[in-house]
Design a protein around this motif. Structure first.
Motif, PDB file in Angstrom:
ATOM      1  N   LYS A   4      40.193  10.855  50.145  1.00 35.17           N
ATOM      2  CA  LYS A   4      40.911  10.986  48.934  1.00 35.17           C
ATOM      3  C   LYS A   4      41.306   9.911  48.054  1.00 35.17           C
ATOM      4  O   LYS A   4      41.606   8.759  49.022  1.00 35.17           O
ATOM      5  CB  LYS A   4      42.373  11.807  49.259  1.00 35.17           C
ATOM      6  CG  LYS A   4      42.192  12.948  49.934  1.00 35.17           C
ATOM      7  CD  LYS A   4      43.804  13.800  50.188  1.00 35.17           C
ATOM      8  CE  LYS A   4      43.344  14.987  50.700  1.00 35.17           C
ATOM      9  NZ  LYS A   4      44.803  15.570  51.281  1.00 35.17           N
ATOM     10  N   ILE A   5      41.104   9.807  46.830  1.00 37.35           N
ATOM     11  CA  ILE A   5      41.344   8.586  46.142  1.00 37.35           C
ATOM     12  C   ILE A   5      42.219   8.824  45.056  1.00 37.35           C
ATOM     13  O   ILE A   5      42.099   9.632  44.248  1.00 37.35           O
ATOM     14  CB  ILE A   5      39.791   8.032  45.525  1.00 37.35           C
ATOM     15  CG1 ILE A   5      38.868   7.918  46.497  1.00 37.35           C
ATOM     16  CG2 ILE A   5      40.188   6.852  44.745  1.00 37.35           C
ATOM     17  CD1 ILE A   5      37.377   7.762  46.139  1.00 37.35           C
ATOM     18  N   GLY A   6      43.240   7.920  45.272  1.00 38.86           N
ATOM     19  CA  GLY A   6      44.353   8.000  43.862  1.00 38.86           C
ATOM     20  C   GLY A   6      43.799   6.961  42.960  1.00 38.86           C
ATOM     21  O   GLY A   6      43.715   5.964  43.317  1.00 38.86           O
ATOM     22  N   ILE A   7      43.722   7.570  41.708  1.00 35.75           N
ATOM     23  CA  ILE A   7      43.532   6.679  40.741  1.00 35.75           C
ATOM     24  C   ILE A   7      44.852   6.336  39.670  1.00 35.75           C
ATOM     25  O   ILE A   7      45.521   7.366  39.151  1.00 35.75           O
ATOM     26  CB  ILE A   7      42.439   7.181  39.758  1.00 35.75           C
ATOM     27  CG1 ILE A   7      41.153   7.593  40.762  1.00 35.75           C
ATOM     28  CG2 ILE A   7      41.976   6.266  38.599  1.00 35.75           C
ATOM     29  CD1 ILE A   7      40.152   8.478  40.128  1.00 35.75           C
ATOM     30  N   ARG A  12      45.781  13.635  39.289  1.00 32.26           N
ATOM     31  CA  ARG A  12      45.457  14.332  40.437  1.00 32.26           C
ATOM     32  C   ARG A  12      44.588  13.088  41.011  1.00 32.26           C
ATOM     33  O   ARG A  12      43.739  12.297  40.506  1.00 32.26           O
ATOM     34  CB  ARG A  12      44.595  15.323  39.926  1.00 32.26           C
ATOM     35  CG  ARG A  12      45.256  16.605  39.133  1.00 32.26           C
ATOM     36  CD  ARG A  12      44.243  17.703  38.795  1.00 32.26           C
ATOM     37  NE  ARG A  12      44.140  18.590  40.146  1.00 32.26           N
ATOM     38  CZ  ARG A  12      43.266  19.561  39.908  1.00 32.26           C
ATOM     39  NH1 ARG A  12      42.467  19.704  38.883  1.00 32.26           N
ATOM     40  NH2 ARG A  12      43.397  20.437  41.124  1.00 32.26           N
ATOM     41  N   GLU A  13      44.407  13.455  42.459  1.00 34.18           N
ATOM     42  CA  GLU A  13      43.545  12.647  43.249  1.00 34.18           C
ATOM     43  C   GLU A  13      42.031  13.243  43.138  1.00 34.18           C
ATOM     44  O   GLU A  13      41.989  14.439  43.034  1.00 34.18           O
ATOM     45  CB  GLU A  13      44.066  12.342  44.687  1.00 34.18           C
ATOM     46  CG  GLU A  13      44.173  13.473  45.406  1.00 34.18           C
ATOM     47  CD  GLU A  13      45.002  13.773  46.748  1.00 34.18           C
ATOM     48  OE1 GLU A  13      45.730  12.561  47.024  1.00 34.18           O
ATOM     49  OE2 GLU A  13      44.900  14.789  47.247  1.00 34.18           O
ATOM     50  N   ILE A  56      41.961   1.894  41.416  1.00 35.30           N
ATOM     51  CA  ILE A  56      42.235   2.615  42.708  1.00 35.30           C
ATOM     52  C   ILE A  56      43.716   2.040  43.005  1.00 35.30           C
ATOM     53  O   ILE A  56      44.157   1.001  43.150  1.00 35.30           O
ATOM     54  CB  ILE A  56      41.427   2.126  43.844  1.00 35.30           C
ATOM     55  CG1 ILE A  56      39.840   2.584  43.478  1.00 35.30           C
ATOM     56  CG2 ILE A  56      41.697   2.732  45.305  1.00 35.30           C
ATOM     57  CD1 ILE A  56      38.771   2.005  44.462  1.00 35.30           C
ATOM     58  N   TYR A  58      45.219   4.322  45.679  1.00 34.78           N
ATOM     59  CA  TYR A  58      45.431   4.191  47.260  1.00 34.78           C
ATOM     60  C   TYR A  58      43.882   5.187  47.684  1.00 34.78           C
ATOM     61  O   TYR A  58      43.385   5.895  46.651  1.00 34.78           O
ATOM     62  CB  TYR A  58      46.640   4.903  47.736  1.00 34.78           C
ATOM     63  CG  TYR A  58      46.572   6.461  47.360  1.00 34.78           C
ATOM     64  CD1 TYR A  58      46.041   7.436  48.135  1.00 34.78           C
ATOM     65  CD2 TYR A  58      47.315   6.823  46.076  1.00 34.78           C
ATOM     66  CE1 TYR A  58      46.119   8.948  47.711  1.00 34.78           C
ATOM     67  CE2 TYR A  58      47.334   8.503  45.869  1.00 34.78           C
ATOM     68  CZ  TYR A  58      46.724   9.258  46.425  1.00 34.78           C
ATOM     69  OH  TYR A  58      46.677  10.433  46.045  1.00 34.78           O
ATOM     70  N   VAL A  59      43.678   5.021  48.887  1.00 26.74           N
ATOM     71  CA  VAL A  59      42.504   5.662  49.667  1.00 26.74           C
ATOM     72  C   VAL A  59      42.953   6.249  51.010  1.00 26.74           C
ATOM     73  O   VAL A  59      43.403   5.565  51.699  1.00 26.74           O
ATOM     74  CB  VAL A  59      41.138   4.903  49.583  1.00 26.74           C
ATOM     75  CG1 VAL A  59      40.281   5.663  50.370  1.00 26.74           C
ATOM     76  CG2 VAL A  59      41.003   4.323  48.164  1.00 26.74           C
ATOM     77  N   GLU A  60      42.690   7.580  51.162  1.00 26.09           N
ATOM     78  CA  GLU A  60      42.942   8.099  52.318  1.00 26.09           C
ATOM     79  C   GLU A  60      41.479   8.680  53.190  1.00 26.09           C
ATOM     80  O   GLU A  60      40.936   9.266  52.444  1.00 26.09           O
ATOM     81  CB  GLU A  60      43.930   9.533  52.521  1.00 26.09           C
ATOM     82  CG  GLU A  60      44.348  10.234  53.492  1.00 26.09           C
ATOM     83  CD  GLU A  60      45.174  11.239  53.164  1.00 26.09           C
ATOM     84  OE1 GLU A  60      44.803  12.279  53.996  1.00 26.09           O
ATOM     85  OE2 GLU A  60      45.845  11.111  52.280  1.00 26.09           O
TER      86      GLU A  60
END
Length: 74
Positions: A4-7, A12-13, A56, A58-60
């Motif tokens: 999952k990448i938050g931009i 939306r991710e 970017i 965050y990245v999960e």
């Protein structure tokens, strides 16, 4: 594996299902964040996804396939 990448400035991710190992994805994310280059991932269907490293948030990394439906064969 699900990534999952938050931009930044996006409501939306981005969710990508990839066959890459978690360590490989983590190294790619770290490199993109460090020098601002694009994060390039290939999903399970062979599509290439590019995200600007500077955007970017965050990245999960991890998790399984959400909502995957199938039947087990015995």
């Amino acid at each position: 594996m699900e990534v999952k990448i938050g931009i930044q400035q996006a409501a939306r991710e981005l969710v990508v299902e990839t066959d890459a190992e978690a360590d490989t994805v983590e190294k790619q994310v770290a490199a993109a964040l460090e020098d601002g280059s694009a994060l390039a991932l290939t999903d399970t269907k062979g599509r290439r996804i590019l995200v600007p490293g500077a955007k970017i948030a965050y990245v999960e990394i991890g998790g399984g396939v959400a909502g995957h439906v199938g039947f087990l064969r015995s």
